[in-house]
Every structure is written in C-alpha cells, then in structure tokens.
Design a protein around this motif. Structure first.
Motif, PDB file in Angstrom:
ATOM      1  N   SER A  54      18.333  83.545  13.957  1.00 43.79           N
ATOM      2  CA  SER A  54      18.632  82.557  14.963  1.00 43.79           C
ATOM      3  C   SER A  54      18.065  82.491  16.156  1.00 43.79           C
ATOM      4  N   TYR A  55      17.820  81.478  16.892  1.00 46.34           N
ATOM      5  CA  TYR A  55      17.211  81.452  18.120  1.00 46.34           C
ATOM      6  C   TYR A  55      17.812  80.220  18.995  1.00 46.34           C
ATOM      7  N   GLU A  56      18.309  80.752  20.114  1.00 48.10           N
ATOM      8  CA  GLU A  56      18.799  79.621  21.166  1.00 48.10           C
ATOM      9  C   GLU A  56      17.933  79.766  22.564  1.00 48.10           C
ATOM     10  N   GLU A  57      17.980  78.613  23.029  1.00 43.44           N
ATOM     11  CA  GLU A  57      17.326  78.447  24.202  1.00 43.44           C
ATOM     12  C   GLU A  57      18.134  77.501  25.158  1.00 43.44           C
ATOM     13  N   GLN A  58      17.874  77.852  26.350  1.00 42.29           N
ATOM     14  CA  GLN A  58      18.633  76.781  27.330  1.00 42.29           C
ATOM     15  C   GLN A  58      17.844  75.909  28.000  1.00 42.29           C
ATOM     16  N   PRO A  59      17.986  74.586  27.805  1.00 40.32           N
ATOM     17  CA  PRO A  59      16.993  73.697  28.196  1.00 40.32           C
ATOM     18  C   PRO A  59      16.970  73.432  29.732  1.00 40.32           C
ATOM     19  N   THR A  60      15.805  73.111  30.296  1.00 39.43           N
ATOM     20  CA  THR A  60      15.739  72.611  31.493  1.00 39.43           C
ATOM     21  C   THR A  60      15.886  71.195  31.721  1.00 39.43           C
ATOM     22  N   VAL A  61      16.941  70.719  32.381  1.00 42.23           N
ATOM     23  CA  VAL A  61      17.398  69.450  32.436  1.00 42.23           C
ATOM     24  C   VAL A  61      17.003  68.732  33.762  1.00 42.23           C
ATOM     25  N   ARG A  62      16.336  67.804  33.930  1.00 36.88           N
ATOM     26  CA  ARG A  62      15.737  67.062  35.136  1.00 36.88           C
ATOM     27  C   ARG A  62      16.052  65.561  34.927  1.00 36.88           C
ATOM     28  N   PHE A  63      16.939  65.129  35.941  1.00 34.41           N
ATOM     29  CA  PHE A  63      17.454  63.873  35.762  1.00 34.41           C
ATOM     30  C   PHE A  63      16.391  62.862  36.553  1.00 34.41           C
ATOM     31  N   GLN A  64      15.819  61.871  35.626  1.00 37.28           N
ATOM     32  CA  GLN A  64      14.608  61.208  36.123  1.00 37.28           C
ATOM     33  C   GLN A  64      15.180  59.743  36.374  1.00 37.28           C
ATOM     34  N   HIS A  65      16.438  59.499  36.288  1.00 36.31           N
ATOM     35  CA  HIS A  65      16.609  57.987  36.465  1.00 36.31           C
ATOM     36  C   HIS A  65      16.156  57.002  35.748  1.00 36.31           C
ATOM     37  N   GLN A  66      16.100  57.239  34.296  1.00 36.05           N
ATOM     38  CA  GLN A  66      15.525  56.602  33.277  1.00 36.05           C
ATOM     39  C   GLN A  66      16.329  56.346  32.150  1.00 36.05           C
ATOM     40  N   VAL A  67      16.944  55.123  31.960  1.00 36.26           N
ATOM     41  CA  VAL A  67      17.752  54.860  30.784  1.00 36.26           C
ATOM     42  C   VAL A  67      17.433  53.986  29.745  1.00 36.26           C
ATOM     43  N   LEU A  68      17.631  54.092  28.624  1.00 33.63           N
ATOM     44  CA  LEU A  68      17.187  53.062  27.394  1.00 33.63           C
ATOM     45  C   LEU A  68      18.787  52.804  26.907  1.00 33.63           C
ATOM     46  N   LEU A  69      19.423  51.878  26.815  1.00 31.90           N
ATOM     47  CA  LEU A  69      20.414  51.594  26.122  1.00 31.90           C
ATOM     48  C   LEU A  69      20.523  50.301  25.105  1.00 31.90           C
ATOM     49  N   VAL A  70      20.792  50.516  23.902  1.00 28.86           N
ATOM     50  CA  VAL A  70      20.663  49.698  22.766  1.00 28.86           C
ATOM     51  C   VAL A  70      22.182  49.665  22.168  1.00 28.86           C
ATOM     52  N   ALA A  71      22.897  48.905  21.994  1.00 29.59           N
ATOM     53  CA  ALA A  71      24.210  48.486  21.656  1.00 29.59           C
ATOM     54  C   ALA A  71      24.285  47.699  20.449  1.00 29.59           C
ATOM     55  N   LEU A  72      24.510  48.345  19.300  1.00 27.66           N
ATOM     56  CA  LEU A  72      24.445  47.533  17.795  1.00 27.66           C
ATOM     57  C   LEU A  72      25.790  46.635  17.914  1.00 27.66           C
ATOM     58  N   LEU A  73      25.824  45.228  17.757  1.00 24.79           N
ATOM     59  CA  LEU A  73      26.876  44.411  17.589  1.00 24.79           C
ATOM     60  C   LEU A  73      27.817  44.639  16.409  1.00 24.79           C
ATOM     61  N   GLY A  74      27.354  44.960  15.266  1.00 25.17           N
ATOM     62  CA  GLY A  74      28.130  45.226  13.907  1.00 25.17           C
ATOM     63  C   GLY A  74      27.185  45.324  12.933  1.00 25.17           C
ATOM     64  N   PRO A  75      27.403  46.004  11.627  1.00 23.20           N
ATOM     65  CA  PRO A  75      26.917  46.179  10.732  1.00 23.20           C
ATOM     66  C   PRO A  75      26.437  44.981   9.918  1.00 23.20           C
ATOM     67  N   GLU A  76      27.371  43.810   9.977  1.00 22.08           N
ATOM     68  CA  GLU A  76      27.288  42.766   9.163  1.00 22.08           C
ATOM     69  C   GLU A  76      26.459  41.727   9.905  1.00 22.08           C
ATOM     70  N   SER A  77      26.535  41.751  11.272  1.00 19.32           N
ATOM     71  CA  SER A  77      25.575  40.741  12.124  1.00 19.32           C
ATOM     72  C   SER A  77      24.089  41.141  12.062  1.00 19.32           C
ATOM     73  N   GLY A  78      23.883  42.539  12.343  1.00 15.89           N
ATOM     74  CA  GLY A  78      22.639  42.936  12.479  1.00 15.89           C
ATOM     75  C   GLY A  78      22.033  42.928  13.753  1.00 15.89           C
ATOM     76  N   GLY A  79      22.611  42.204  15.037  1.00 16.52           N
ATOM     77  CA  GLY A  79      22.245  42.025  16.288  1.00 16.52           C
ATOM     78  C   GLY A  79      22.513  43.203  16.997  1.00 16.52           C
ATOM     79  N   PHE A  80      21.592  43.342  18.181  1.00 12.83           N
ATOM     80  CA  PHE A  80      22.005  44.058  19.225  1.00 12.83           C
ATOM     81  C   PHE A  80      21.801  43.600  20.580  1.00 12.83           C
ATOM     82  N   LEU A  81      22.196  44.213  21.571  1.00 11.85           N
ATOM     83  CA  LEU A  81      22.003  44.192  22.900  1.00 11.85           C
ATOM     84  C   LEU A  81      21.252  45.329  23.688  1.00 11.85           C
TER      85      LEU A  81
END
Length: 115
Positions: A54-81
């Motif tokens: 096994s191998y474990e590593e602690q990531p280096t996290v840098r907040f870059q103020h970048q966001v990508l948000l995709v919200a699915l409306l439902g499985p039957e409608s197939g739409g998203f926002l």
C-alpha cells in the motif's frame, strides 16, 4: 599442411590441508558468506515476492478560485444546469447557464491539508 599431436601429458595437481588450517577456515567462511547473507536479506525483506503493498500520499492543496458546477436535473429529463468561473465555458452553456451566489471562507492554518 596438417599438424599432428606427437605427445601430450595432462598435469593434475592437488593441494591438501588439514581441517584446522587457515585454508580450511577460509573455505568455510567463503561458503558461509555465499549462502547466509542472501537468506538474511530475504528474511529481513519479508520474502522475495511481494504479497501485499500500500502507498499513501498527502496531497498539496492550493485553492485557485476556479469552479466548474454541473447540476443534473433528473435521469428522465436528461437536462442539466451549469456554471463556472471560466467565461468561455459559460458562453457555451447558453440558456442552461445559472449564476449562483458563491461565498468563499478561507481560514489560514486551520485546514488539515494546508501547511
């Protein structure tokens, strides 16, 4: 012109020593060093074949103020926002673009990933 062997005599020499001589001690030490160190290495490294790893590593996290948000409306409608901080992506979304209210709270040195 062919060459022929007219005379040959094999030479055989043997050297003898007692069990308590320096030569016998050297032979015993050389034989022991040939077999014992590889066995010690195998024992110390828990065998020659890896059974589980096994191998474990602690990531280096840098907040870059970048966001990508995709919200699915439902499985039957197939739409998203969608919305992001990338203007080119937002232009591609057309009428599916929704601009949310995003608040960012940054606490210095309280994050488990930050140093």
């Amino acid at each position: 012109m062919a060459l022929y062997d007219l005379f040959s005599h094999p030479v055989e020499r043997s050297y003898r020593a007692g069990l308590c001589s320096k030569a016998a001690l050297f032979l015993l030490v050389a034989a022991a060093l040939t077999y014992i160190p590889p066995l010690l290495v195998a024992f110390r490294s828990h065998g020659f074949w890896l059974k589980r790893s096994s191998y474990e590593e602690q990531p280096t996290v840098r907040f870059q103020h970048q966001v990508l948000l995709v919200a699915l409306l439902g499985p039957e409608s197939g739409g998203f926002l969608a919305w992001s901080t990338f203007p080119a992506f937002n232009r591609l979304q057309g009428d599916r673009l929704r601009v949310p209210l995003v608040l960012v709270r940054w606490r210095k040195n309280n994050c488990g990933f930050c140093h």
